[in-house]
Write an enzyme that holds these catalytic residues in place. Structure first.
Site, PDB file in Angstrom:
ATOM      1  N   SER A 444       0.730  -0.928  -0.179  1.00  0.00           N
ATOM      2  CA  SER A 444       0.035  -0.250  -0.451  1.00  0.00           C
ATOM      3  C   SER A 444       0.773   1.282   0.121  1.00  0.00           C
ATOM      4  O   SER A 444       0.297   2.456  -0.778  1.00  0.00           O
ATOM      5  CB  SER A 444      -1.110  -0.036   1.512  1.00  0.00           C
ATOM      6  N   HIS A 465      -2.627  -3.626  -6.300  1.00  0.00           N
ATOM      7  CA  HIS A 465      -2.923  -3.166  -4.627  1.00  0.00           C
ATOM      8  C   HIS A 465      -4.807  -3.363  -4.679  1.00  0.00           C
ATOM      9  O   HIS A 465      -5.139  -2.278  -5.701  1.00  0.00           O
ATOM     10  CB  HIS A 465      -2.216  -1.716  -4.856  1.00  0.00           C
ATOM     11  N   ASN A 516      -5.037   6.732  -2.008  1.00  0.00           N
ATOM     12  CA  ASN A 516      -4.187   7.069  -0.356  1.00  0.00           C
ATOM     13  C   ASN A 516      -3.755   8.064  -0.414  1.00  0.00           C
ATOM     14  O   ASN A 516      -3.799   8.133   0.845  1.00  0.00           O
ATOM     15  CB  ASN A 516      -3.452   5.580  -0.006  1.00  0.00           C
TER      16      ASN A 516
HETATM   17  P1  NAD Z   1      -1.135  -9.155   7.055  1.00  0.00           P
HETATM   18  O1  NAD Z   1      -0.101  -9.339   8.442  1.00  0.00           O
HETATM   19  O2  NAD Z   1      -2.550 -10.196   7.938  1.00  0.00           O
HETATM   20  O3  NAD Z   1      -0.194 -10.980   6.820  1.00  0.00           O
HETATM   21  C1  NAD Z   1       0.684 -10.918   5.549  1.00  0.00           C
HETATM   22  C2  NAD Z   1       1.439 -12.662   5.979  1.00  0.00           C
HETATM   23  O4  NAD Z   1       3.197 -12.139   5.611  1.00  0.00           O
HETATM   24  C3  NAD Z   1       1.029 -12.963   7.385  1.00  0.00           C
HETATM   25  O5  NAD Z   1       0.884 -13.991   6.354  1.00  0.00           O
HETATM   26  C4  NAD Z   1       3.467 -13.604   7.741  1.00  0.00           C
HETATM   27  O6  NAD Z   1       3.636 -14.798   8.031  1.00  0.00           O
HETATM   28  C5  NAD Z   1       3.298 -13.312   6.157  1.00  0.00           C
HETATM   29  N1  NAD Z   1       4.717 -13.053   5.721  1.00  0.00           N
HETATM   30  C6  NAD Z   1       5.812 -12.502   6.570  1.00  0.00           C
HETATM   31  N2  NAD Z   1       6.584 -12.527   6.327  1.00  0.00           N
HETATM   32  C7  NAD Z   1       6.980 -13.415   5.159  1.00  0.00           C
HETATM   33  C8  NAD Z   1       7.587 -13.834   4.051  1.00  0.00           C
HETATM   34  N3  NAD Z   1       9.294 -14.076   4.400  1.00  0.00           N
HETATM   35  N4  NAD Z   1       7.767 -15.160   3.320  1.00  0.00           N
HETATM   36  C9  NAD Z   1       5.947 -15.636   3.077  1.00  0.00           C
HETATM   37  N5  NAD Z   1       5.510 -14.954   4.268  1.00  0.00           N
HETATM   38  C10 NAD Z   1       5.292 -14.014   4.914  1.00  0.00           C
HETATM   39  O7  NAD Z   1      -0.692  -8.683   6.323  1.00  0.00           O
HETATM   40  P2  NAD Z   1      -2.013  -7.810   5.038  1.00  0.00           P
HETATM   41  O8  NAD Z   1      -3.397  -6.659   5.974  1.00  0.00           O
HETATM   42  O9  NAD Z   1      -2.019  -9.121   4.901  1.00  0.00           O
HETATM   43  O10 NAD Z   1      -1.067  -7.194   3.981  1.00  0.00           O
HETATM   44  C11 NAD Z   1      -0.378  -7.653   3.199  1.00  0.00           C
HETATM   45  C12 NAD Z   1       0.248  -6.884   2.172  1.00  0.00           C
HETATM   46  O11 NAD Z   1      -0.711  -5.536   1.716  1.00  0.00           O
HETATM   47  C13 NAD Z   1       0.807  -5.054   2.831  1.00  0.00           C
HETATM   48  O12 NAD Z   1       1.916  -5.043   2.060  1.00  0.00           O
HETATM   49  C14 NAD Z   1       0.259  -4.398   3.492  1.00  0.00           C
HETATM   50  O13 NAD Z   1       0.684  -3.165   2.687  1.00  0.00           O
HETATM   51  C15 NAD Z   1      -0.622  -4.438   2.427  1.00  0.00           C
HETATM   52  N6  NAD Z   1      -2.395  -4.396   2.152  1.00  0.00           N
HETATM   53  C16 NAD Z   1      -3.004  -4.086   3.086  1.00  0.00           C
HETATM   54  C17 NAD Z   1      -4.800  -4.436   3.319  1.00  0.00           C
HETATM   55  C18 NAD Z   1      -4.717  -4.043   4.428  1.00  0.00           C
HETATM   56  O14 NAD Z   1      -6.137  -3.288   5.144  1.00  0.00           O
HETATM   57  N7  NAD Z   1      -4.445  -4.885   5.139  1.00  0.00           N
HETATM   58  C19 NAD Z   1      -4.807  -3.589   2.119  1.00  0.00           C
HETATM   59  C20 NAD Z   1      -4.240  -2.989   1.161  1.00  0.00           C
HETATM   60  C21 NAD Z   1      -2.636  -3.804   1.127  1.00  0.00           C
END
Ligand code: NAD
Length: 729
Positions: A444, A465, A516
């Site tokens: 993001s 995204h 954003n």
């Molecule tokens: P989350 O914490 O729910 O999930 C992240 C996952 O990645 C976890 O399960 C973790 O174990 C795993 N992980 C960490 N390091 C790793 C590695 N080296 N190899 C494999 N897996 C690994 O996070 P999320 O909310 O799903 O966000 C993930 C991405 O999406 C981020 O970049 C975030 O900025 C983006 N994003 C999030 C949202 C939101 O609102 N949650 C919205 C849009 C984009």
């Protein structure tokens, strides 16, 4: 029967054609040679009128004993009416006349003294449904492509070729209301249940079964009497007091759902109230007059513009070159958290094979569980058959290694929001993936270009995204990095469309990309309003009254206070002082409140439902807010919130982050729920005029400081007396 409202000067089209078979069944076949779908425009209607008159005389001569309305298009009956006249009509009388034109033709269909049948295989919308309603019978195929709807309300109008009048008379008021008021399509099964179609027939033998249905009714003289609705249903549908109750409840629901911003559903209720107790002909007049009023409304024009924006995105490729996108049948998802799990489910829903990878076993099972629960929900809501859901769920697998990543066509990285972790993961994926595999990141707030530097083949990499929750949010930003190739952009764009989402191309890397970036100043301004003494509810109420689906402070809770704080910091670092986090947002970020997911934020939550602003929040915010609340005028709140967004959008366009004002508007509507009835953020700015936007922004700069410093693009437009849509087409 002559209708002076039918303009004689319009040349009839070649479709529909008319053929009479050996049983005396007339087949009226819609098959527009110019279009991929059958659409009713004036020339098709003109031709239909000629056909109906031919039918009438052939009937009188005894040469025709029944008529079937049929489509020559594969799995598509009639997709609706040509919308261009709606765009251009500026006079309610002209709008009313257009409605009467369509009505008069369908009334002639309705008056044919023989059995008439609409044989619906595939999509049947708007005018197509209204033609079907004018027939004595409707038959639907059981193809999954068959859907019946009256989507007019979504464009700010009402079905006005007899649909609003005939639907409730056929299926009853209560069954008609959801179709008329939401514009949602229904399945053949549902259509059968409410009595909209007589029978659902197997698609494989549709023609034969339609024929035999018609042959059984060749000598029928008049329409059979209506279906068998229950006593209570009939009491509510068919008596004046019953209808009053039903309509007044519907009105309340509409008002609470739309905040009164959308005139069409309310007008539909008015037409039903006035028309149902009167003869059909009178009801049609009321319906047409309502159409005339609605069609010239700003809301109608804006909704139509938004519809066009979506259509354009759907037909686009995301690139200017002719490059072929890579076909994507399977994807890899790294990170099985909130976003990864959601993306995996979405892809499987659309029949792609998905391999998930995480470093935590619990995350993989959590991701799978998340996918399963979404499929379960789809089954419960009747959107998916159990067998289908099970089959789709089996397309998803997961593990702790990169097994399967060698053959996937595209990978989405959705690991924790940390640059170094992402760069490592992307390098690992690239080392295992096939040469032409497209790599994407769901980040993001981090730089796509900085990630690309870690890769051997940065041309195959770009941003994809998604917004949270993935299954609900329609927008996906397709981010082009410095090195991203056209083929990569086109592949991501095509995949977004295949997943049923709306793509907007972000043409270069930049903090917060499009949505954003514009949302950041808006949320921050909500914090500054609190710092000036506004109440949480006052800020959110003002935004909701403007038409936002949820106020900015509730949105901070929804996004998560930790996530919002992180995003706010990133934007501040990248964009400087005007994004300096407001003290209340900093203060709440220093507490252990997380927002809705933690059960407490600016609001209190009970089982995920907001229970009003937390009365203690002002104590918690301490020095960041004044000791006493002051009442800030709603208009002032709204102006500040909207102007900061417009100002940031001007910068976004100037920097070339997106190609056009239309992209900003589509992104904001699909990504934040910016009210469609306003046509979009910049459409609204154009309506106010950039001069006014500049003047008011300057007033706030005087009063509130440099965060309201007008963008240079805004100044330029105001000075040149140009609008956003003109300068950024
Ligand atoms: P989350 O914490 O729910 O999930 C992240 C996952 O990645 C976890 O399960 C973790 O174990 C795993 N992980 C960490 N390091 C790793 C590695 N080296 N190899 C494999 N897996 C690994 O996070 P999320 O909310 O799903 O966000 C993930 C991405 O999406 C981020 O970049 C975030 O900025 C983006 N994003 C999030 C949202 C939101 O609102 N949650 C919205 C849009 C984009």
């Amino acid at each position: 029967m002559e209708h002076p409202i039918v303009p004689e000067e319009i040349q009839p089209a070649s479709s529909p054609s008319l053929e009479v078979d050996e049983h005396g069944i007339a087949w009226v076949v819609f098959d527009d040679p110019e279009r991929s779908q059958n659409v009713f425009d004036e020339s098709v209607l003109r031709r239909l009128l000629d056909v109906v008159r031919e039918l009438r005389s052939a009937t009188e001569e005894g040469a025709v004993r029944a008529a079937v309305f049929w489509s020559g298009k594969e799995r598509a009956f009639v997709a609706g009416a040509d919308l261009s006249p709606i765009e251009s009509v500026e006079d309610p009388v002209e709008g009313e006349r257009g409605a009467r034109f369509g009505q008069s033709i369908f009334s002639e269909v309705n008056a044919l003294p023989i059995p008439t049948v609409a044989a619906i295989d595939g999509i049947c919308l708007g005018g197509g449904t209204e033609l079907a309603l004018a027939c004595r019978y409707r038959l639907a195929s059981d193809s999954p492509a068959t859907e019946i709807g009256l989507p007019e309300v979504q464009l700010g109008i009402l079905p006005s070729w007899g649909g609003t009048t005939r639907l409730p008379r056929l299926v009853g008021l209560q069954a008609a209301l959801p179709m008329l008021l939401t514009g949602k399509r229904i399945s053949p099964k549902k259509a059968r249940r409410i009595g909209l179609v007589e029978e659902v027939l197997p698609v494989e033998i549709f023609r034969e079964t339609v024929e035999s249905f018609v042959r059984d009714r060749l000598d029928e003289k008049s329409a059979p009497s209506g279906g068998d609705r229950g006593l209570l249903t009939r009491l509510l549908d068919d008596t004046a007091p019953g209808r009053r109750i039903v309509l007044s409840q519907a009105r309340k629901r509409v008002l609470s759902r739309t905040g009164g911003h959308y005139p069409a559903p309310l007008k539909i209720l008015d037409v039903l109230q006035a028309g149902l107790a009167r003869p059909v002909e009178r009801s049609l007049e009321i319906e047409a007059a309502a159409a005339g009023e609605l069609i010239v409304s700003t809301v109608c024009k804006n909704l139509l513009r938004v519809f066009r924006l979506r259509e354009a995105a759907r037909k686009g490729t995301g690139v200017e070159s002719e490059v072929e996108p890579r076909s994507v049948e399977s994807i890899g998802v790294v990170g099985a958290g909130t976003m990864g799990g959601g993306i995996a489910q979405l892809a499987a829903y659309h029949d792609l094979r998905v391999r998930m990878k995480d470093i935590e076993h619990g995350a993989v099972t959590g991701g799978l569980r998340h996918a399963r629960s979404l499929f379960e929900k789809a089954v419960r809501r009747g959107k998916l058959a159990r067998r289908e859901a099970d089959r789709k769920l089996e397309l998803v697998s997961g593990g702790l290694d990169y097994g399967g990543f060698g053959t996937v066509d595209l990978v989405v990285e959705a690991v924790a929001e940390k640059m170094e972790v992402k760069r490592t993961v992307l390098r690992e994926v690239e080392a295992r993936a096939a040469e032409g595999c497209v790599l994407t990141t769901n980040t993001s707030s981090l730089s796509v270009d900085e990630m690309a530097e870690a890769l051997e083949r940065p041309e195959n990499f770009g941003g994809m995204h998604f917004f949270n929750p993935v299954h609900k949010m329609p927008l996906v930003e397709v981010v082009r990095g410095r090195e991203t190739s056209d083929r990569t952009v086109a592949t991501i764009y095509a995949l977004v469309l295949e997943l049923g989402k709306v793509p907007v191309v972000v043409r270069k890397d930049g903090p917060g990309f499009l949505v954003n970036r514009i949302l950041g100043p808006y949320l921050n301004e909500a914090g500054w309003l609190l710092a000036d003494g506004a109440r949480v509810e006052d800020v959110d109420d003002a935004a909701e009254a403007f038409g936002m689906p949820m106020g900015p402070i509730r949105l901070v809770d929804e996004v998560g206070i930790d996530v919002a704080r992180h995003a706010g910091r990133t934007l501040h670092e990248a964009l400087g002082d005007r994004l300096e986090p407001s003290p209340p947002l900093v203060a709440v970020g220093d507490t252990d409140r997380l927002g809705r997911k933690g059960g407490l934020g600016f609001y209190r939550y009970d089982d995920g439902d907001a229970k009003g602003a937390d009365p203690e929040i002002y104590d918690v915010l301490g020095d960041a807010v004044p000791a006493e609340r002051t009442s800030i005028d709603q208009r002032e709140i709204r102006s500040r919130l909207v102007l900061v967004m417009m100002n940031e959008a001007a910068r976004v366009l100037d920097e070339g982050i997106v190609a056009s004002a239309a992209d900003v508007d589509l992104g904001m509507i699909m990504g934040t729920g910016f009210p469609p009835f306003r046509g979009g953020l910049l459409r609204f700015a154009d309506e106010l005029h950039p001069r006014t936007v500049l003047d008011r922004t300057e007033e706030y700069r005087e009063k509130l400081g440099t965060r309201f410093e007008p963008a240079s693009a805004l100044r330029r437009l105001a000075e040149a007396d140009r609008e956003f849509y003109e300068a950024f087409p």
